[in-house]
Design an enzyme around this catalytic site. Structure first.
Site, PDB file in Angstrom:
ATOM      1  N   ASP A 196       0.792  -1.219  -0.046  1.00 21.05           N
ATOM      2  CA  ASP A 196      -0.023  -0.089   0.009  1.00 21.05           C
ATOM      3  C   ASP A 196       0.935   1.268   0.021  1.00 21.05           C
ATOM      4  O   ASP A 196       0.412   2.296   0.410  1.00 21.05           O
ATOM      5  CB  ASP A 196      -1.168  -0.045   1.411  1.00 21.05           C
ATOM      6  CG  ASP A 196      -1.493  -1.254   1.371  1.00 21.05           C
ATOM      7  OD1 ASP A 196      -2.468  -1.841   0.438  1.00 21.05           O
ATOM      8  OD2 ASP A 196      -1.518  -2.026   2.499  1.00 21.05           O
TER       9      ASP A 196
ATOM     10  N   HIS B 108      -4.045  -2.110  -6.262  1.00 20.32           N
ATOM     11  CA  HIS B 108      -3.362  -0.810  -6.927  1.00 20.32           C
ATOM     12  C   HIS B 108      -4.580   0.112  -7.292  1.00 20.32           C
ATOM     13  O   HIS B 108      -5.674  -0.095  -8.087  1.00 20.32           O
ATOM     14  CB  HIS B 108      -2.707  -1.364  -7.875  1.00 20.32           C
ATOM     15  CG  HIS B 108      -1.235  -2.140  -7.555  1.00 20.32           C
ATOM     16  ND1 HIS B 108      -0.439  -1.864  -7.023  1.00 20.32           N
ATOM     17  CD2 HIS B 108      -1.399  -3.674  -7.800  1.00 20.32           C
ATOM     18  CE1 HIS B 108       0.464  -3.031  -6.911  1.00 20.32           C
ATOM     19  NE2 HIS B 108      -0.502  -3.997  -7.221  1.00 20.32           N
TER      20      HIS B 108
END
Length: 448
Positions: free
Chosen positions: A37, A65
């Site tokens: 992340d 993503h």
């Protein structure tokens, strides 16, 4: 020098002389430097506008993503983030495990947002392994069996699929496209194997085979030998970018085992997941969030279970793209980053989400670990027991308490924000090439 040493010396020199380079270009790699992340998708999106090919090399739809392009937010799980660039070919390599229903669903959702002509610019390796629904059921059951010691898996079937691959009873995409009777026999065998271990799972074999007969024709136009494709591209001077999924601290070998994913999400996974030799690697870009986050369970030395952690979570909108779980938050961790840099060999850093720190009067950075007896650690702990018992030492840096969100020139950042970036560079001995101060690709500042 003895005759033997002289001969050996000459042999060593000969070994390193006269090397021929059969490739006209290199493969640049974007890797997560923490627990995921970090904003890899945004970095890939920025770089993909200037490359010919973008690849995924490992993991599955357990990765998440987010890319903002032309005001539209795209969420990718299996597709490489580079698909938003219509001039770019996207490759899903042999090291990826693919749940076909999720792949087709992801394609449909993103086509509805404006993604076009994927059939002409997405290539899937015939050697990639398939994730079946029963893998996902098994994933959930194995997690439930662990009770209070769960690993925080995404329950997407990734671990069981890699397990099938390792025990050599997995099924690859190419087998689905070959003799369907042979595929059917192998599918029945893998189901029977899982039923012996997990009798409570329910698999309608005939219904699944009917479904996969349809999937075979849907996926067929995308499938080819990606190894030959990539090597031909390199010989022809095509530029290639690899998008690592997950991150270094989730690597099956180098992460906080067993609180890791089931693939190599460090530099080694790029080579094995795409069939590339080491000499093809060019730049290795480590993506570092300006603070640290982690989804799920496992040790987290710099975690802040206080108002600082809450502030980072709220300001950073720290919720998992795949799991929707709140991310745990803490300060930037230099010993952790030094370790992942050792493993991956970062040639430069992209520091993301610097703007999330804008409101803080002071910012702490973890700079060293100490054992319970007070001795400093000169290495990153290899076990979670050791990592769970360390004491973290912090440096305290002054904050800047002004918005950086709309700044697009590094020299226009507040002095203390620039100092924060330079501090990271000095501690890691790796240059910070880009700094992110917002969501879109336009918010990435070129430092040098």
């Amino acid at each position: 020098m003895s005759t033997t040493n002289a001969i050996n010396g000459n042999l060593y020199e000969q070994l390193h002389q006269g090397r021929t380079n059969m490739y006209k270009s290199k493969v640049d790699v974007v890797l997560g430097a923490q627990w995921g992340d970090e904003g890899k998708g945004k970095v890939v999106d920025m770089l993909a506008s200037e490359v010919d090919i973008v690849c995924r090399c490992q993991g599955g739809n357990n990765a998440g993503h987010t890319v903002v392009a032309n005001g539209t937010e795209f969420d990718f799980h299996l597709l490489p983030s580079g698909v938003v660039n219509e001039k770019c070919i996207s490759v899903i390599g042999n090291g990826v495990v693919i749940h076909l229903p999720s792949l087709f669903d992801e394609v449909l959702k993103n086509e509805a947002k404006g993604l076009q002509h994927l059939e002409h610019r997405l290539i899937i390796s015939d050697r990639a392994h398939l994730v079946f629904d029963f893998h996902q059921h098994v994933d959930g059951m194995q997690e439930a069996e662990k009770g209070g010691k769960s690993l925080g898996t995404t329950k997407k079937g990734i671990g069981p699929a890699y397990s099938s691959k390792a025990t050599r009873n997995g099924i690859r995409v190419g087998e689905l496209l070959g003799d369907f009777n042979a595929f059917s026999d192998k599918f029945k065998l893998i189901v029977a194997t899982h039923l012996r271990l997990f009798p409570s799972i329910n698999v309608d074999v005939e219904a699944e085979l009917t479904r996969y007969r349809d999937y075979a024709e849907k996926v067929r136009p995308y499938v080819k030998d990606t190894i030959c494709f990539l090597h031909t591209a390199l010989r022809n001077g095509k530029t290639i970018l690899v998008e690592g999924a997950n991150a270094a601290m989730l690597d099956i070998d180098f992460g906080t085992y067993p609180y890791v994913t089931s693939s190599n999400c460090s530099i080694g996974g790029v080579l094995t997941g795409l069939g590339l030799p080491p000499q093809t690697i060019g730049e290795v870009i480590g993506v570092v969030k300006a603070y640290t986050t982690r989804v799920g369970d496992g040790p987290f030395p710099s975690e802040q279970l206080n108002e600082i952690g809450d502030l980072l979570q709220t300001r950073g909108f720290e919720v998992g793209v795949t799991t929707k779980r709140k991310r745990r938050c803490g300060w930037l961790d230099i010993p952790l980053l030094r370790y992942t840099s050792l493993v991956n060999g970062y040639t430069c850093i992209c520091l993301t989400k610097l703007d999330i720190l804008d409101t803080l009067p002071e910012i702490k950075v973890a700079v060293s670990y100490k054992k319970a007896n007070g001795d400093k650690l000169d290495h990153f702990p290899g076990t979670i027991a050791e990592l769970g018992n360390i004491e973290v030492e912090y440096a305290v840096l002054p904050g800047w308490q002004t918005s950086t969100e709309h700044i697009r020139n590094f020299k226009e950042l507040p002095e203390n924000a620039q100092n924060y970036v330079r501090f990271l560079e000095k501690e890691l001995s790796v240059p910070v090439r880009w700094v992110g101060v917002g969501k879109g690709r336009e918010s990435i500042i070129n430092v040098h």
